[in-house]
Design an enzyme around this catalytic site. Structure first.
Site, PDB file in Angstrom:
ATOM      1  N   ILE A  92      -5.394   3.771  -5.846  1.00 60.54           N
ATOM      2  CA  ILE A  92      -6.047   5.072  -5.913  1.00 60.54           C
ATOM      3  C   ILE A  92      -6.205   5.676  -4.526  1.00 60.54           C
ATOM      4  CG2 ILE A  92      -8.230   6.227  -6.435  1.00 60.54           C
ATOM      5  CD1 ILE A  92      -8.494   4.359  -8.866  1.00 60.54           C
ATOM      6  N   ARG A 125      -3.916  -4.582   7.395  1.00 61.97           N
ATOM      7  CA  ARG A 125      -3.154  -3.840   8.396  1.00 61.97           C
ATOM      8  C   ARG A 125      -1.765  -3.483   7.894  1.00 61.97           C
ATOM      9  NH1 ARG A 125      -2.480  -6.255  14.373  1.00 61.97           N
ATOM     10  NH2 ARG A 125      -4.737  -5.884  14.290  1.00 61.97           N
ATOM     11  N   ASP A 173     -13.753  -2.953   7.745  1.00 59.38           N
ATOM     12  CA  ASP A 173     -14.459  -3.672   6.695  1.00 59.38           C
ATOM     13  C   ASP A 173     -15.663  -2.824   6.312  1.00 59.38           C
ATOM     14  OD1 ASP A 173     -15.973  -5.302   5.072  1.00 59.38           O
ATOM     15  OD2 ASP A 173     -16.042  -7.011   6.436  1.00 59.38           O
ATOM     16  N   VAL A 174     -15.629  -2.217   5.128  1.00 53.48           N
ATOM     17  CA  VAL A 174     -16.687  -1.276   4.745  1.00 53.48           C
ATOM     18  C   VAL A 174     -18.031  -1.951   4.531  1.00 53.48           C
ATOM     19  CG1 VAL A 174     -15.148   0.465   3.766  1.00 53.48           C
ATOM     20  CG2 VAL A 174     -15.979  -1.417   2.317  1.00 53.48           C
ATOM     21  N   GLY A 193     -13.218  -1.033  -2.898  1.00 49.53           N
ATOM     22  CA  GLY A 193     -14.015  -1.793  -3.861  1.00 49.53           C
ATOM     23  C   GLY A 193     -13.195  -2.929  -4.428  1.00 49.53           C
ATOM     24  N   TYR A 227     -20.092  -6.201 -11.265  1.00 49.67           N
ATOM     25  CA  TYR A 227     -19.326  -5.000 -10.903  1.00 49.67           C
ATOM     26  C   TYR A 227     -19.984  -3.763 -11.512  1.00 49.67           C
ATOM     27  CZ  TYR A 227     -15.228  -1.864 -10.651  1.00 49.67           C
ATOM     28  OH  TYR A 227     -14.365  -0.823 -10.428  1.00 49.67           O
ATOM     29  N   ARG A 261      -3.630 -12.341 -13.990  1.00 47.53           N
ATOM     30  CA  ARG A 261      -4.580 -13.446 -14.130  1.00 47.53           C
ATOM     31  C   ARG A 261      -4.922 -13.698 -15.594  1.00 47.53           C
ATOM     32  NH1 ARG A 261      -6.888 -10.959  -9.494  1.00 47.53           N
ATOM     33  NH2 ARG A 261      -8.502  -9.945 -10.762  1.00 47.53           N
TER      34      ARG A 261
END
Length: 235
Positions: A10, A32, A46-47, A71, A134, A178
């Protein structure tokens, strides 16, 4: 404009959409290689690190549109989830949005115009089994955005959230893999698409289009809103 998690999915679609509309675009993230591959000006970030967020904002040209997109999701039965996973979900999906807002918005207020857009999820407006942490974080982020919008209402800066349903991104594809590996099911994509009454996954470009609209003058009166892009799932 700057979008976090902008190296793929997104975030990358949003970066491309804004670039196509003539915006000066920066992308931020931890990977990177994906940032470099995006082709956009970028900053590693890194947020979850408030000091790093502040340094990143200070290192780029003035940001009038900030999209808090970074996220991730860890799935587990809520009552069996490891405390470390709970903490990670809250930090990555809620606290990071606050850290980004705290660093990005004051300069917008000083200039008298800005757009803060959080990329939420349908998990911000409904529950999901096995994704409780979440959902809790995304609900919290939406509540924060709504409160922030009221505080900013007379400043020329708006705050809104876009809440996509299951979106066709690398992160979702990894989740599908997964599920397939764990269950042996061969209809994993169909099961995710089924959540959308339209019977399909959302395209990242649909989310980008909503972000572009929110950043336009046409959306100047839109503030504190959760905008679902989910084919009617949350209706």
């Amino acid at each position: 404009m700057l979008v976090t998690g902008g190296g793929s999915g997104i975030g990358l679609a949003i970066a491309r959409g804004f670039a196509d509309a003539g915006h000066d675009v920066w992308v931020a993230g931890r990977n990177r290689a994906s940032l470099e591959a995006s082709g956009f000006a970028h900053v590693e970030l890194d947020v979850c690190d408030g000091a790093a967020v502040e340094r990143a904002i200070a290192s780029v040209p003035p940001v009038d549109v900030f999209v808090a997109n970074a996220g991730g999701a860890v799935t587990a039965p809520l009552l069996k989830m490891a405390p470390a996973d709970w903490d990670q979900m809250i930090a990555l999906n809620l606290t990071s949005v606050w850290l980004c807002a705290r660093a990005a918005i004051p300069p917008m207020v000083e200039r008298g115009w800005g757009r803060f857009i959080a990329i939420g999820s349908t998990a911000a407006i409904k529950g999901y089994a096995y994704a409780g942490a979440y959902a809790a974080a995304k609900h919290g982020a939406l509540g924060m955005v709504r409160s922030l919008a009221l505080e900013l209402a007379r400043t020329g800066v708006t705050a809104n959230a876009i809440c996509p349903g299951y979106t066709d991104t690398p992160m979702l594809r990894e989740a599908m893999d997964r599920v397939t590996a764990k269950t042996g099911r061969t209809d994993t994509e169909a099961s995710f698409a089924k959540a959308n009454p339209m019977g399909r996954l959302i395209a990242p470009e649909e989310v980008a289009a909503a972000a572009l609209w929110l950043a336009s003058d046409a959306a100047a009166g839109v503030n504190g809103q959760a905008i679902p892009i989910d084919g009617g799932e949350s209706a």
